[in-house]
Design a protein around this motif. Structure first.
Motif, mmCIF file in Angstrom:
data_model
loop_
_atom_site.group_PDB
_atom_site.id
_atom_site.type_symbol
_atom_site.label_atom_id
_atom_site.label_comp_id
_atom_site.label_asym_id
_atom_site.label_seq_id
_atom_site.Cartn_x
_atom_site.Cartn_y
_atom_site.Cartn_z
ATOM 1 N N CYS A 89 0.842 -1.191 0.000
ATOM 2 C CA CYS A 89 0.000 0.000 0.000
ATOM 3 C C CYS A 89 0.882 1.248 0.000
ATOM 4 C CB CYS A 89 -0.899 -0.008 1.229
ATOM 5 S SG CYS A 89 -1.931 -1.486 1.296
ATOM 6 N N ILE A 90 0.433 2.258 -0.712
ATOM 7 C CA ILE A 90 1.242 3.471 -0.804
ATOM 8 C C ILE A 90 0.464 4.667 -0.255
ATOM 9 C CG2 ILE A 90 2.721 2.746 -2.710
ATOM 10 C CD1 ILE A 90 0.835 4.172 -4.610
ATOM 11 N N PRO A 91 1.147 5.551 0.463
ATOM 12 C CA PRO A 91 0.477 6.748 0.981
ATOM 13 C C PRO A 91 -0.039 7.612 -0.171
ATOM 14 C CG PRO A 91 2.603 6.436 2.034
ATOM 15 C CD PRO A 91 2.538 5.468 0.895
ATOM 16 N N ASP A 92 -1.236 8.127 -0.007
ATOM 17 C CA ASP A 92 -1.797 9.058 -0.981
ATOM 18 C C ASP A 92 -1.543 10.469 -0.442
ATOM 19 O OD1 ASP A 92 -3.238 10.601 -2.739
ATOM 20 O OD2 ASP A 92 -4.929 9.206 -2.836
ATOM 21 N N LEU A 93 -0.334 10.957 -0.697
ATOM 22 C CA LEU A 93 0.089 12.238 -0.137
ATOM 23 C C LEU A 93 -0.708 13.406 -0.719
ATOM 24 C CD1 LEU A 93 3.932 11.611 -0.014
ATOM 25 C CD2 LEU A 93 2.239 11.305 1.805
ATOM 26 N N LYS A 94 -1.125 13.276 -1.959
ATOM 27 C CA LYS A 94 -1.920 14.349 -2.578
ATOM 28 C C LYS A 94 -3.268 14.472 -1.868
ATOM 29 C CE LYS A 94 -3.461 16.087 -7.008
ATOM 30 N NZ LYS A 94 -4.717 15.837 -7.642
ATOM 31 N N LEU A 95 -3.939 13.339 -1.646
ATOM 32 C CA LEU A 95 -5.217 13.349 -0.952
ATOM 33 C C LEU A 95 -5.035 13.813 0.494
ATOM 34 C CD1 LEU A 95 -8.256 12.857 -0.931
ATOM 35 C CD2 LEU A 95 -7.783 10.451 -0.394
ATOM 36 N N GLN A 96 -3.972 13.373 1.140
ATOM 37 C CA GLN A 96 -3.718 13.797 2.514
ATOM 38 C C GLN A 96 -3.562 15.313 2.587
ATOM 39 O OE1 GLN A 96 -0.213 12.196 4.397
ATOM 40 N NE2 GLN A 96 -0.760 13.029 6.366
ATOM 41 N N GLU A 97 -2.861 15.880 1.639
ATOM 42 C CA GLU A 97 -2.687 17.337 1.616
ATOM 43 C C GLU A 97 -4.035 18.042 1.448
ATOM 44 O OE1 GLU A 97 -0.562 20.661 -1.188
ATOM 45 O OE2 GLU A 97 0.479 18.756 -0.917
ATOM 46 N N GLU A 98 -4.896 17.510 0.589
ATOM 47 C CA GLU A 98 -6.223 18.090 0.397
ATOM 48 C C GLU A 98 -7.038 18.029 1.683
ATOM 49 O OE1 GLU A 98 -8.675 16.960 -3.020
ATOM 50 O OE2 GLU A 98 -6.870 16.009 -3.839
ATOM 51 N N ILE A 99 -6.995 16.882 2.363
ATOM 52 C CA ILE A 99 -7.769 16.687 3.582
ATOM 53 C C ILE A 99 -7.295 17.629 4.691
ATOM 54 C CG2 ILE A 99 -8.257 15.069 5.473
ATOM 55 C CD1 ILE A 99 -8.117 12.818 3.316
ATOM 56 N N CYS A 100 -5.994 17.778 4.780
ATOM 57 C CA CYS A 100 -5.406 18.466 5.933
ATOM 58 C C CYS A 100 -5.289 19.973 5.783
ATOM 59 C CB CYS A 100 -4.041 17.858 6.223
ATOM 60 S SG CYS A 100 -4.169 16.138 6.702
ATOM 61 N N THR A 101 -5.716 20.499 4.653
ATOM 62 C CA THR A 101 -5.618 21.964 4.500
ATOM 63 C C THR A 101 -6.972 22.617 4.562
ATOM 64 O OG1 THR A 101 -5.579 21.711 2.106
ATOM 65 C CG2 THR A 101 -3.471 21.950 3.226
#
Length: 101
Positions: A89-101
């Motif tokens: 499994c790979i982190p979805d850093l793009k989605l995480q950035e969207e969620i966390c901003t």
């Protein structure tokens, strides 16, 4: 404002995410402010806000903690039942950035 997601390495599944307020507190703020949360931010397995989304081999996004708990019980993709390890499994850093901003 301060980001909700201040965790260190997104690849570390065993790490306790201690610098975040409890998810219930975050969800209370979201509800109190009547913030509309996009469905893609919601963990499809436990139906709560994802803070550390990862992509499973079936290309489904799930929160890292949810996946870690699932893998303790069954080393399978929770959506397909196919054998899966956390390394698959790979982190979805793009989605995480969207969620966390």
């Amino acid at each position: 404002g301060r980001s909700l997601c201040t965790s260190s390495d997104p690849f570390l599944f065993e790490e306790e995410i201690t610098e975040l307020p409890p998810l219930t507190e975050i969800e209370k703020v979201i509800e109190a402010k009547q913030i509309q949360v996009p469905q893609r931010f919601i963990d499809p397995l436990v139906h709560s806000l994802m803070l550390h989304p990862v992509i499973t081999p079936s290309r489904t996004r799930i929160d890292r903690q949810t996946l870690a708990e699932h893998l303790k019980v069954s080393m399978t993709d929770p959506f397909t039942g196919l054998p899966t390890m956390k390394e698959d499994c790979i982190p979805d850093l793009k989605l995480q950035e969207e969620i966390c901003t």
